[in-house]
Scaffold this motif. Structure first.
Motif, PDB file in Angstrom:
ATOM      1  N   GLU A  69      42.534  33.614  19.638  1.00 19.04           N
ATOM      2  CA  GLU A  69      43.445  33.672  18.937  1.00 19.04           C
ATOM      3  C   GLU A  69      44.625  34.730  19.132  1.00 19.04           C
ATOM      4  OE1 GLU A  69      44.801  34.646  14.231  1.00 19.04           O
ATOM      5  OE2 GLU A  69      42.772  33.963  14.536  1.00 19.04           O
ATOM      6  N   GLN A  70      43.948  36.244  19.325  1.00 17.95           N
ATOM      7  CA  GLN A  70      44.938  37.201  19.917  1.00 17.95           C
ATOM      8  C   GLN A  70      45.619  37.008  21.256  1.00 17.95           C
ATOM      9  OE1 GLN A  70      41.950  40.150  19.775  1.00 17.95           O
ATOM     10  NE2 GLN A  70      42.661  41.118  18.000  1.00 17.95           N
ATOM     11  N   GLU A  71      44.852  36.293  22.146  1.00 12.15           N
ATOM     12  CA  GLU A  71      45.137  35.813  23.439  1.00 12.15           C
ATOM     13  C   GLU A  71      46.285  34.965  23.256  1.00 12.15           C
ATOM     14  OE1 GLU A  71      43.476  34.301  27.816  1.00 12.15           O
ATOM     15  OE2 GLU A  71      42.399  35.542  26.464  1.00 12.15           O
ATOM     16  N   GLN A  72      46.222  33.715  22.627  1.00 17.42           N
ATOM     17  CA  GLN A  72      47.118  32.696  22.326  1.00 17.42           C
ATOM     18  C   GLN A  72      48.664  33.367  22.078  1.00 17.42           C
ATOM     19  OE1 GLN A  72      46.289  30.108  24.422  1.00 17.42           O
ATOM     20  NE2 GLN A  72      47.424  29.218  23.077  1.00 17.42           N
ATOM     21  N   ALA A  73      48.542  34.224  20.840  1.00 16.72           N
ATOM     22  CA  ALA A  73      49.700  34.815  20.239  1.00 16.72           C
ATOM     23  C   ALA A  73      50.256  35.658  21.274  1.00 16.72           C
ATOM     24  CB  ALA A  73      49.314  35.550  19.081  1.00 16.72           C
ATOM     25  N   LEU A  74      49.576  36.331  22.134  1.00 18.87           N
ATOM     26  CA  LEU A  74      50.268  37.408  23.118  1.00 18.87           C
ATOM     27  C   LEU A  74      50.625  36.350  24.158  1.00 18.87           C
ATOM     28  CD1 LEU A  74      50.625  40.218  23.944  1.00 18.87           C
ATOM     29  CD2 LEU A  74      48.348  40.002  25.148  1.00 18.87           C
ATOM     30  N   LEU A  75      50.159  35.495  24.501  1.00 22.03           N
ATOM     31  CA  LEU A  75      50.811  34.561  25.654  1.00 22.03           C
ATOM     32  C   LEU A  75      51.960  33.603  25.006  1.00 22.03           C
ATOM     33  CD1 LEU A  75      50.125  33.520  28.349  1.00 22.03           C
ATOM     34  CD2 LEU A  75      48.746  31.332  27.291  1.00 22.03           C
ATOM     35  N   LYS A  76      52.040  33.321  23.764  1.00 20.32           N
ATOM     36  CA  LYS A  76      53.127  32.780  23.230  1.00 20.32           C
ATOM     37  C   LYS A  76      54.505  33.897  23.418  1.00 20.32           C
ATOM     38  CE  LYS A  76      54.879  30.684  18.956  1.00 20.32           C
ATOM     39  NZ  LYS A  76      54.614  30.310  17.746  1.00 20.32           N
ATOM     40  N   ALA A  77      54.040  34.909  22.991  1.00 25.00           N
ATOM     41  CA  ALA A  77      55.122  36.113  22.765  1.00 25.00           C
ATOM     42  C   ALA A  77      55.743  36.275  24.240  1.00 25.00           C
ATOM     43  CB  ALA A  77      54.681  37.160  22.346  1.00 25.00           C
ATOM     44  N   ARG A  78      55.005  36.285  25.271  1.00 25.16           N
ATOM     45  CA  ARG A  78      55.179  36.555  26.641  1.00 25.16           C
ATOM     46  C   ARG A  78      56.147  35.370  26.997  1.00 25.16           C
ATOM     47  NH1 ARG A  78      49.786  39.295  29.369  1.00 25.16           N
ATOM     48  NH2 ARG A  78      50.242  41.468  28.465  1.00 25.16           N
ATOM     49  N   LYS A  79      55.577  34.301  26.913  1.00 23.77           N
ATOM     50  CA  LYS A  79      56.272  33.112  27.502  1.00 23.77           C
ATOM     51  C   LYS A  79      57.839  33.127  26.835  1.00 23.77           C
ATOM     52  CE  LYS A  79      52.495  29.802  28.315  1.00 23.77           C
ATOM     53  NZ  LYS A  79      51.965  28.539  28.270  1.00 23.77           N
ATOM     54  N   ARG A  80      57.942  33.686  25.587  1.00 25.07           N
ATOM     55  CA  ARG A  80      59.347  33.387  25.269  1.00 25.07           C
ATOM     56  C   ARG A  80      60.156  34.324  25.791  1.00 25.07           C
ATOM     57  NH1 ARG A  80      58.584  35.648  20.668  1.00 25.07           N
ATOM     58  NH2 ARG A  80      57.525  33.941  19.558  1.00 25.07           N
ATOM     59  N   VAL A  81      59.455  35.355  26.043  1.00 23.28           N
ATOM     60  CA  VAL A  81      60.514  36.595  27.018  1.00 23.28           C
ATOM     61  C   VAL A  81      60.733  36.093  28.346  1.00 23.28           C
ATOM     62  CG1 VAL A  81      60.374  38.760  27.806  1.00 23.28           C
ATOM     63  CG2 VAL A  81      59.648  38.617  25.545  1.00 23.28           C
ATOM     64  N   ILE A  82      59.656  35.405  28.954  1.00 22.92           N
ATOM     65  CA  ILE A  82      59.666  35.039  30.288  1.00 22.92           C
ATOM     66  C   ILE A  82      60.898  33.987  30.304  1.00 22.92           C
ATOM     67  CG2 ILE A  82      58.508  33.563  32.149  1.00 22.92           C
ATOM     68  CD1 ILE A  82      55.987  35.286  31.305  1.00 22.92           C
ATOM     69  N   GLU A  83      60.814  32.835  29.379  1.00 20.79           N
ATOM     70  CA  GLU A  83      61.814  31.881  29.390  1.00 20.79           C
ATOM     71  C   GLU A  83      63.189  32.340  29.146  1.00 20.79           C
ATOM     72  OE1 GLU A  83      63.101  28.165  29.752  1.00 20.79           O
ATOM     73  OE2 GLU A  83      60.861  28.788  29.851  1.00 20.79           O
ATOM     74  N   THR A  84      63.300  33.462  28.426  1.00 19.89           N
ATOM     75  CA  THR A  84      64.660  33.812  28.271  1.00 19.89           C
ATOM     76  C   THR A  84      65.191  34.709  29.250  1.00 19.89           C
ATOM     77  OG1 THR A  84      64.085  34.274  25.716  1.00 19.89           O
ATOM     78  CG2 THR A  84      66.084  35.682  26.688  1.00 19.89           C
ATOM     79  N   ILE A  85      64.344  35.456  29.993  1.00 18.65           N
ATOM     80  CA  ILE A  85      64.482  35.943  31.374  1.00 18.65           C
ATOM     81  C   ILE A  85      65.101  35.179  32.220  1.00 18.65           C
ATOM     82  CG2 ILE A  85      63.677  37.491  33.365  1.00 18.65           C
ATOM     83  CD1 ILE A  85      61.882  38.893  31.272  1.00 18.65           C
ATOM     84  N   GLY A  86      64.415  34.040  32.393  1.00 19.63           N
ATOM     85  CA  GLY A  86      64.693  32.925  33.317  1.00 19.63           C
ATOM     86  C   GLY A  86      66.081  32.266  33.147  1.00 19.63           C
ATOM     87  N   ASN A  87      66.337  32.276  31.815  1.00 22.11           N
ATOM     88  CA  ASN A  87      67.549  31.453  31.320  1.00 22.11           C
ATOM     89  C   ASN A  87      68.772  32.460  31.584  1.00 22.11           C
ATOM     90  OD1 ASN A  87      66.420  29.373  30.556  1.00 22.11           O
ATOM     91  ND2 ASN A  87      66.306  29.879  28.591  1.00 22.11           N
ATOM     92  N   ASN A  88      68.512  33.862  31.588  1.00 25.33           N
ATOM     93  CA  ASN A  88      69.646  34.744  31.552  1.00 25.33           C
ATOM     94  C   ASN A  88      69.772  35.199  33.070  1.00 25.33           C
ATOM     95  OD1 ASN A  88      70.078  35.320  28.877  1.00 25.33           O
ATOM     96  ND2 ASN A  88      68.364  36.884  28.799  1.00 25.33           N
ATOM     97  N   MET A  89      68.950  34.918  33.973  1.00 18.65           N
ATOM     98  CA  MET A  89      69.070  35.150  35.211  1.00 18.65           C
ATOM     99  C   MET A  89      69.947  34.310  35.683  1.00 18.65           C
ATOM    100  SD  MET A  89      67.316  37.792  36.573  1.00 18.65           S
ATOM    101  CE  MET A  89      65.670  38.609  36.462  1.00 18.65           C
ATOM    102  N   GLU A  90      70.195  33.128  35.260  1.00 19.04           N
ATOM    103  CA  GLU A  90      71.163  32.109  36.016  1.00 19.04           C
ATOM    104  C   GLU A  90      72.609  32.580  35.878  1.00 19.04           C
ATOM    105  OE1 GLU A  90      69.976  28.453  33.751  1.00 19.04           O
ATOM    106  OE2 GLU A  90      68.904  27.779  35.703  1.00 19.04           O
ATOM    107  N   LEU A  91      72.707  33.631  34.977  1.00 20.06           N
ATOM    108  CA  LEU A  91      74.150  34.122  34.666  1.00 20.06           C
ATOM    109  C   LEU A  91      74.364  34.958  35.726  1.00 20.06           C
ATOM    110  CD1 LEU A  91      73.818  35.188  31.042  1.00 20.06           C
ATOM    111  CD2 LEU A  91      75.031  33.285  31.648  1.00 20.06           C
TER     112      LEU A  91
END
Length: 186
Positions: free
Chosen positions: A10-32
């Motif tokens: 459960e902890q691993e899934q929660a951490l993975l979800k939070a990390r994926k959100r940041v990674i996705e945002t970084i990916g979107n921002n890098m396009e700028l």
């Protein structure tokens, strides 16, 4: 992503979800910044690692080919966002993210702005020289001289701007920018 045996599923899934959100945002921002989304995701992946990664490890984590990983890593290394590191006993290239985002920002924009400023200054100075030659050649044509002087004035102002931009770039390259705009407001 790096797994930890100390975490519950459960902890691993929660951490993975939070990390994926940041990674996705970084990916979107890098396009700028003119960096592909997948390269931005790669940067995000490396950001959350606690150890350097090989191209093979990155490829498995992102489910992409080693060639794609190589292209993305090369882009990030060229922009000084990722560093190639050496690790005793490893024969493969290892990479880790540059954690100082302030310096990453300064390096990124210094590289981009310097290249653009040099290209534009070269074009402006060449054009100014050509216009000055035209002014000499057509010295008696008042209407043409008026237009040339208007263009030369605009070019001089643009040159003045790029000289200023080079000075701004120097504050990023030297780190002086952080004296003017401190990293921490403590």
């Amino acid at each position: 992503m790096e797994r930890s045996e100390d975490l519950t599923p459960e902890q691993e899934q929660a951490l993975l979800k939070a990390r994926k959100r940041v990674i996705e945002t970084i990916g979107n921002n890098m396009e700028l910044y003119g960096i592909t989304q997948s390269t931005g995701h790669l940067y995000g992946l490396l950001f959350f690692q606690n150890k350097p990664m090989t191209l093979d490890e990155m490829g498995r984590a992102m489910e992409m080919s080693k060639t794609s990983m190589s292209t993305g890593v090369r882009t990030l290394v060229d922009l000084k966002m990722v560093n190639k590191v050496w690790e005793k006993g490893s024969r493969k290239d290892l990479y880790e993210v540059e954690l100082d985002w302030f310096q990453t920002f300064a390096d990124f924009f210094s590289l981009k702005w310097r290249k653009a400023a040099e290209m534009n200054l070269h074009a402006l100075r060449r054009t100014k020289s050509e216009l000055q030659e035209l002014a000499e050649r057509y010295a008696g044509d008042e209407a043409f001289q008026h237009q040339l002087q208007a263009d030369l004035s605009k070019i001089d102002e643009a040159i003045r701007y790029y000289i200023w931009l080079n000075r701004l770039i120097e504050t990023f390259e030297s780190g002086e920018i952080f004296k003017l705009v401190p990293k921490d407001m403590g």
